[in-house]
Enzyme design. Sequence first.
Site, PDB file in Angstrom:
ATOM      1  CG  HIS A   1       2.777   1.634  11.489  1.00 35.85           C
ATOM      2  ND1 HIS A   1       2.059   0.502  11.793  1.00 35.85           N
ATOM      3  CD2 HIS A   1       4.002   1.193  11.112  1.00 35.85           C
ATOM      4  CE1 HIS A   1       2.819  -0.562  11.606  1.00 35.85           C
ATOM      5  NE2 HIS A   1       3.995  -0.182  11.199  1.00 35.85           N
TER       6      HIS A   1
ATOM      7  CG  ASN B   1       9.462   1.811  15.739  1.00 36.77           C
ATOM      8  OD1 ASN B   1       8.899   1.592  16.807  1.00 36.77           O
ATOM      9  ND2 ASN B   1      10.272   0.951  15.177  1.00 36.77           N
TER      10      ASN B   1
ATOM     11  CG  HIS C   1       8.322   2.836   4.834  1.00 35.88           C
ATOM     12  ND1 HIS C   1       7.876   1.538   4.821  1.00 35.88           N
ATOM     13  CD2 HIS C   1       8.504   3.139   6.136  1.00 35.88           C
ATOM     14  CE1 HIS C   1       7.796   1.073   6.055  1.00 35.88           C
ATOM     15  NE2 HIS C   1       8.180   2.022   6.872  1.00 35.88           N
TER      16      HIS C   1
END
Lengths: 137, 622
Positions: B545, B471, B376
Amino acid sequence: MKKYDIIEHTADIGIKAYGKNLSECFANAAVGMFDIISDTKKIKPVGEYEISLKSDTVEELLVDWLSKLLTVSDINNILFGKFDVSVDEEKCELNANVYGENFDSERHTVGKEIKAVTYHILEVNKEKGYVQVLFDI
Amino acid sequence: MTWEGPLKKIDEYRYEIPSDYKGAKGNLNMKTSGLIYASGKMIESIKKDNAPEQVANVATLLGIVGKSMAMPDIHWGYGFPIGGVAGMDAEEGVISPGGVGYDINCISGESKILMGDGGLGEIKNVDIGEKVYVFNKEKGIIEKSDVSLILEKQDKIFEVTTKTGYKLYLTLDHPIFTPYGMKKLKYLNIGEFIGTYNEGFKFDLIKKIKSKGTGAVFDIGVSNKHHNFIANNFVVSNCGVRLVKTNLTVKDVSPKIKEIVDSMFNNVPSGVGSRGKIKLNMNQLDEVLENGAGWAVNNGYGWNEDLEYLEENGCMKNADPSKVSSFAKQRGLPQLGSLGAGNHFLEIDRVDEIYDDKIARIFGIKHKDQIMVLIHTGSRGCGHQICTDHLKEMERAVRKYNFQLPDRELACAPVNSSEAENYFKAMACGANYAWANRQMIVHWVRESFEKVFSKKAEELDMHIIYDVCHNIAKLEEHELEGERRKLYVHRKGATRAFPKGHPDIPEKYKSVGQPVLIPGDMGTASYVLVGTETGMKETFGSTCHGAGRLMSRNEALRRWRTEDIKREMDKKNIYVHSASKKVLVEEAPDAYKDVNDVVNTTHGAGISLKVAKLKPLGVVKG
């Protein structure tokens, strides 16, 4: 006199910085920002940098000032700890000499990574002698 | 501050903010309703940080199509809430047809339109290239514009007569300017006000609506588009998640967990201001910004086939590095190939539960206890600087176009303005940087596994399952009320979740749908979900998310010490290697919402379905 207060926020963090004039408020806002990133007390004034800015509004000048410091710090791996700032409110101009040194993981505190200076809760209040701004963490 | 606006419960997983809500300051004019996906248990904490007000704010944006939506991991963001999803129209023009301020969809050939020379002409006599007048709603003035498109077709025509005797000929789907924004004729009734133009713009009451049978109608598009907007202020970081599978099991990895996590920690630079291991020059950085993950693969980071399993194949094609400032590039240069700090991580997970065997198998998730790696991170300082630079430009645009916005952070510009176009091209560069970054990190993760297990990554079956950005704003085609429309879909802290059969997902997954990766906090769980038809219809193919923060970092620091968190992680048998002790506490599992609640809500609502649950064994934190 207290230089600034931290404004708490669920995902991010802000500061309210004080001063007897805008120049001092802007300088204390920078101190607050670098205390979030590291600890200004441990940053020696080894190098000096000059910053000159002009913006459309005094609020934008505050965002531009802190953004500029963030950019310069990030690009050159420098932490700043001392700020001599002169703000010309009429012309919306800022001239500053800022002092700092290269980041050293042995000596310097590792704080939070500030992604950006935002326009949220942005305020420049000359009468009451404070400015406030929120950082995107 | 608890939000006290109206929330109407629609069903167990959906809450609506009605479009007549006027906002905390009493000045909102919502163009559509807000829709929050949440369970009864979650809704109270959602109200706590004022994020629903932001959902309502987004609903006031010009050009919004469908509802202003929020996923269950919603929390307060800048302008848009984190977890916010909105579609902005990318095609419609605005024009004045003998009346006024209409978005041209279908107008009867008999309708008069105001020509560039100030006279009135019939629409069927207008040609491409001619000047017509367009009503600019923001400025409240009429402006000249070129006709760029005329399409003729047959449709049912209605005659609308106003109180002052003004006549308009329109189809039912034709939007009309009203004091409450654009409304389609089919939603208007006698006695309502509409805008008319007759030597000046004014509102007039509808007196009569009469069917005139079928006739020729025209679609007119103008080059001057005034009501289509993309909002700035988030997006650029293209923060995202990537999942890599292995053929190892808990039995293989548990005894070596410390070794492998430490190896990854050493191999992937992390922490505040972390710098990459490679030296690039500016030209090479431009190639990164232009080609994304493809640049990384061409330079020896990873495998060719990796690209197939990345959203957009790891490259937004409209990227233009000349729209990225030299500051952003300078910030990007040293940081390429680094994890960063805060909530970014590398995680070694074991498969804890499989909910759908068939889909899991197609994704490459074969059995419980199989080992996976979750990555991530985003576009680092480069993306943040792009955002800072363009937010400033958008701020100027707001003043230039004189927009009235409920929140300064919702700064935006008309879709076809130079401000919006530059932003979109720069944003694509930020996205590409992030894909290249994750691609390099995957390469080093594979190297770490190769070293620890003395086997080639290929032998360890370390293929990428998928890579999603959570995003970003993208130009996509969606079906709305039976018609295909191009929209700028904004997903801010929300993940694309396309259903089976969609052309934009890898061939291998076409029969089941797109894998959706939901990282949780470091002590709980992460999820693999799959996109659905329901999601495609309701949320423009979007879902949640992550877990979403519940408390501030300082609150976490007040509550716990490093030792508390270490003990908690030890008890859960999770080995954490963190660049900073503080970050460890700030990222404490209890500082986040329960990721299980979040995915159970999207599963229950049907906008994405659970496929597998992963639990962490080892974590690298910035």
